[in-house]
Design a protein around this motif. Structure first.
Motif, PDB file in Angstrom:
ATOM      1  N   ALA A  36       0.836  -1.192   0.000  1.00  0.00           N
ATOM      2  CA  ALA A  36       0.000   0.000   0.000  1.00  0.00           C
ATOM      3  C   ALA A  36       0.876   1.249   0.000  1.00  0.00           C
ATOM      4  O   ALA A  36       1.481   1.582  -1.006  1.00  0.00           O
ATOM      5  CB  ALA A  36      -0.934  -0.024   1.206  1.00  0.00           C
ATOM      6  N   ASP A  37       0.975   1.928   1.127  1.00  0.00           N
ATOM      7  CA  ASP A  37       1.787   3.146   1.171  1.00  0.00           C
ATOM      8  C   ASP A  37       3.074   2.974   1.948  1.00  0.00           C
ATOM      9  O   ASP A  37       3.745   3.953   2.269  1.00  0.00           O
ATOM     10  CB  ASP A  37       0.969   4.314   1.749  1.00  0.00           C
ATOM     11  N   ARG A  67      10.770  -2.535   8.125  1.00  0.00           N
ATOM     12  CA  ARG A  67      12.036  -1.794   8.306  1.00  0.00           C
ATOM     13  C   ARG A  67      12.126  -1.157   9.681  1.00  0.00           C
ATOM     14  O   ARG A  67      13.192  -1.106  10.286  1.00  0.00           O
ATOM     15  CB  ARG A  67      12.153  -0.722   7.225  1.00  0.00           C
ATOM     16  N   GLU A  68      10.990  -0.657  10.192  1.00  0.00           N
ATOM     17  CA  GLU A  68      10.985   0.075  11.455  1.00  0.00           C
ATOM     18  C   GLU A  68       9.692  -0.165  12.206  1.00  0.00           C
ATOM     19  O   GLU A  68       8.618  -0.263  11.603  1.00  0.00           O
ATOM     20  CB  GLU A  68      11.153   1.579  11.194  1.00  0.00           C
ATOM     21  N   THR A 157      -0.291   3.245  20.229  1.00  0.00           N
ATOM     22  CA  THR A 157      -0.312   3.289  18.772  1.00  0.00           C
ATOM     23  C   THR A 157       0.979   2.669  18.240  1.00  0.00           C
ATOM     24  O   THR A 157       2.077   3.089  18.627  1.00  0.00           O
ATOM     25  CB  THR A 157      -0.446   4.736  18.269  1.00  0.00           C
ATOM     26  N   VAL A 158       0.821   1.675  17.365  1.00  0.00           N
ATOM     27  CA  VAL A 158       1.960   0.964  16.777  1.00  0.00           C
ATOM     28  C   VAL A 158       1.981   1.249  15.288  1.00  0.00           C
ATOM     29  O   VAL A 158       0.976   1.049  14.594  1.00  0.00           O
ATOM     30  CB  VAL A 158       1.863  -0.551  17.020  1.00  0.00           C
ATOM     31  N   THR A 159       3.121   1.708  14.780  1.00  0.00           N
ATOM     32  CA  THR A 159       3.278   1.986  13.358  1.00  0.00           C
ATOM     33  C   THR A 159       4.432   1.166  12.809  1.00  0.00           C
ATOM     34  O   THR A 159       5.548   1.223  13.342  1.00  0.00           O
ATOM     35  CB  THR A 159       3.551   3.478  13.121  1.00  0.00           C
ATOM     36  N   LEU A 160       4.146   0.387  11.766  1.00  0.00           N
ATOM     37  CA  LEU A 160       5.177  -0.374  11.064  1.00  0.00           C
ATOM     38  C   LEU A 160       5.487   0.303   9.744  1.00  0.00           C
ATOM     39  O   LEU A 160       4.589   0.678   8.989  1.00  0.00           O
ATOM     40  CB  LEU A 160       4.708  -1.803  10.799  1.00  0.00           C
ATOM     41  N   THR A 161       6.762   0.465   9.476  1.00  0.00           N
ATOM     42  CA  THR A 161       7.217   1.009   8.200  1.00  0.00           C
ATOM     43  C   THR A 161       7.934  -0.100   7.441  1.00  0.00           C
ATOM     44  O   THR A 161       8.843  -0.744   7.986  1.00  0.00           O
ATOM     45  CB  THR A 161       8.153   2.200   8.416  1.00  0.00           C
TER      46      THR A 161
END
Length: 504
Positions: A36-37, A67-68, A157-161
């Motif tokens: 996606a993005d 990656r992160e 809040t969990v953000t995967l890059t």
């Protein structure tokens, strides 16, 4: 973004052992997010009631190609009645290797010092360990330090890059030896905090302050993380030995792991009633470190030392600016000396002092431990501390020479034993520099048996006192500032470890 609510069943919180943990529902990310993005976020909410376990784990299913990982959290802080604890929520993370006590999954801890953190292969937030974000079940660790009567409502809040991982740098650590001056008295501060835990100073700022305070060595001791260890190498030098450690911050007291092998992590997730401290004290020893209970009578929640001193190599009797809890610990330490004499033990518990400096205006090197060591190396300094060949001074300006001499010239210094007959006349001598208007107190197993007049304004003076081993099993010295009025003693300017008398 996807949001989930975690309803916590109060019945699930009745667990055996206060250090037992609660595991929440799993947060999942679809594998297709990478297409996606390049980024995907999940937010979860819940409420922890009073009586929550010490650690609450939020599992996160991390797919391949990440990656992160970035985590942010907030929690409410409602008003509470006077004398009632409000909300405080700590945070950290374990990777796909799991959360087993003492296991290899630990990747970082910031306690309550940060509201967000990130990890990737080439870099991480201070307090966290860089490395690949491998697929599997990771766990965000929440530590409800205190919970208000209204409960603790939180949002994570969990953000995967997604993307190609960078390369993890090979860690470089400070050398274990500095140039030094051969056998000499070396000054150090063994309890310091950088921005890798709840401090506000960088390693470079701390090293500069250590040099300005006249220190020869320091020990790193960030709370519950070893992440700072590779960040000190470029601050060491011929004039400053930097030892590596951790302040193991449990719910039943804090202990400084002093001078452990580089990269050593010591777990903290247990209480005294779990009977696990001995295991981790042995881990500190196996890693070449010393076990030093910190501020044992501090009044903050969870700071009071509950594990006993059986596994300790030394103990902090003076932590930061001298306060009533230090006075209590000084008296308790003196009781351990009396017990060692009563039980005929050759071993005894040496005293230390450290600044526990976190941020301005905390003074690095106030107090400081002055150690007689064969050279300026990790092993030599540790041996001097373990043997009690040391004293604690409020600053670099205070210097002491403390000896006991028998009637035939027998001689002993701080931490040593003067081996003479019980009725032998012994002369105890203390030479002081840098303590203007301070009084000298000579303390024995009977208590304080000698108090001098105030030293001159020059701060320099010599005191002599005669005794016998039959009258005093040991002698130690305290320098105290003048007190304004009343029966309370003045604050310490210095305190020595004892000289033991007798025992031919």
């Amino acid at each position: 973004m996807c949001e989930n609510d975690h309803g916590i069943d109060r019945r699930a919180l009745f667990v055996t052992g206060a250090a037992a943990a609660l595991t929440l529902g799993t947060v999942s990310f679809p594998q297709s997010a990478a297409a996606a993005d390049g980024q995907e976020t999940r937010t979860v909410r819940g409420t922890l009631p009073t009586g929550s376990p010490d650690y609450v784990y939020l599992p996160v299913e991390v797919p391949a190609g990440v990656r992160e990982i970035k985590v942010a959290y907030i929690y409410d802080k409602p008003s509470v009645p006077a004398g009632t604890q409000g909300n405080a929520l700590d945070i950290g993370i374990f990777d796909e290797r799991g959360t087993d006590l003492g296991g290899t999954g630990f990747r970082g801890w910031s306690g309550g010092a940060r509201s967000e953190f990130f990890l990737r292969a080439d870099e991480a937030t201070p307090g966290y360990v860089p490395g690949p974000v491998r697929p599997g079940t990771w766990h965000i660790a929440l530590g409800p330090y205190t919970v208000a009567p209204q409960g603790l409502a939180y949002e994570v809040t969990v953000t995967l890059t997604y993307g190609t991982s960078g390369r993890t740098p090979k860690p470089v650590y400070p050398p274990s030896r500095a140039k030094g001056r051969g056998r000499a008295w070396y000054r150090g501060d063994c309890h310091l905090h950088s921005w890798h835990s709840d401090g506000r100073r960088t390693p470079a700022e701390i090293a500069a302050l250590a040099r300005a305070a006249g220190l020869d060595f320091i020990n790193t001791s960030d709370h519950n993380t070893h992440a700072s260890h590779p960040h000190w190498a470029d601050q060491a030098g011929d004039d400053l030995l930097i030892m590596l450690g951790e302040e193991v911050t449990t719910r039943n007291g804090h202990v400084v792991a002093l001078g452990t092998d580089p990269g050593t992590f010591v777990d903290w997730r247990y209480r005294a009633r779990d009977n696990r401290f001995g295991r981790f004290a042995r881990e500190i020893h196996r890693a070449g470190g010393l076990v030093v209970p910190a501020h044992p009578h501090a009044t903050c929640v969870g700071c009071g030392w509950k594990f006993g001193f059986t596994d300790a190599d030394a103990v902090e009797v003076w932590n930061g600016p001298y306060t009533p809890d230090d006075e209590v610990m000084l008296a308790e330490w003196d009781n351990t000396l009396v017990a060692a004499v009563r039980e005929g033990r050759g071993s005894w518990l040496p005293a230390m002092g450290s600044s526990d400096a976190h941020r301005d205006p905390d003074a690095v090197g106030s107090p400081q431990t002055v150690v007689l060591a064969d050279d300026l190396s990790r092993r030599a300094v540790q041996e001097g501390i373990r043997a009690g060949r040391s004293y604690v001074a409020e600053s670099q300006h205070v210097s002491l020479a403390f000896t006991a001499v028998g009637d035939r010239g027998q001689h002993a210094g701080i931490g040593e034993r003067l081996r003479v007959e019980r009725d032998t006349s012994v002369t105890v001598r203390l030479e002081v520099r840098g303590a203007p208007r301070c009084t000298v107190h000579l303390v024995t197993d009977q208590g304080t048996l000698f108090t001098s007049d105030p030293l001159p304004v020059s701060g320099t003076g010599t005191v002599e006192w005669r005794t016998t081993p039959a009258y005093a099993a040991y002698v130690r010295a305290e320098l105290r500032h003048e007190t304004a009025a009343g029966p309370l003693p003045g604050a310490l300017a210095a305190v020595t470890n004892p000289i033991f008398l007798g025992g031919v």
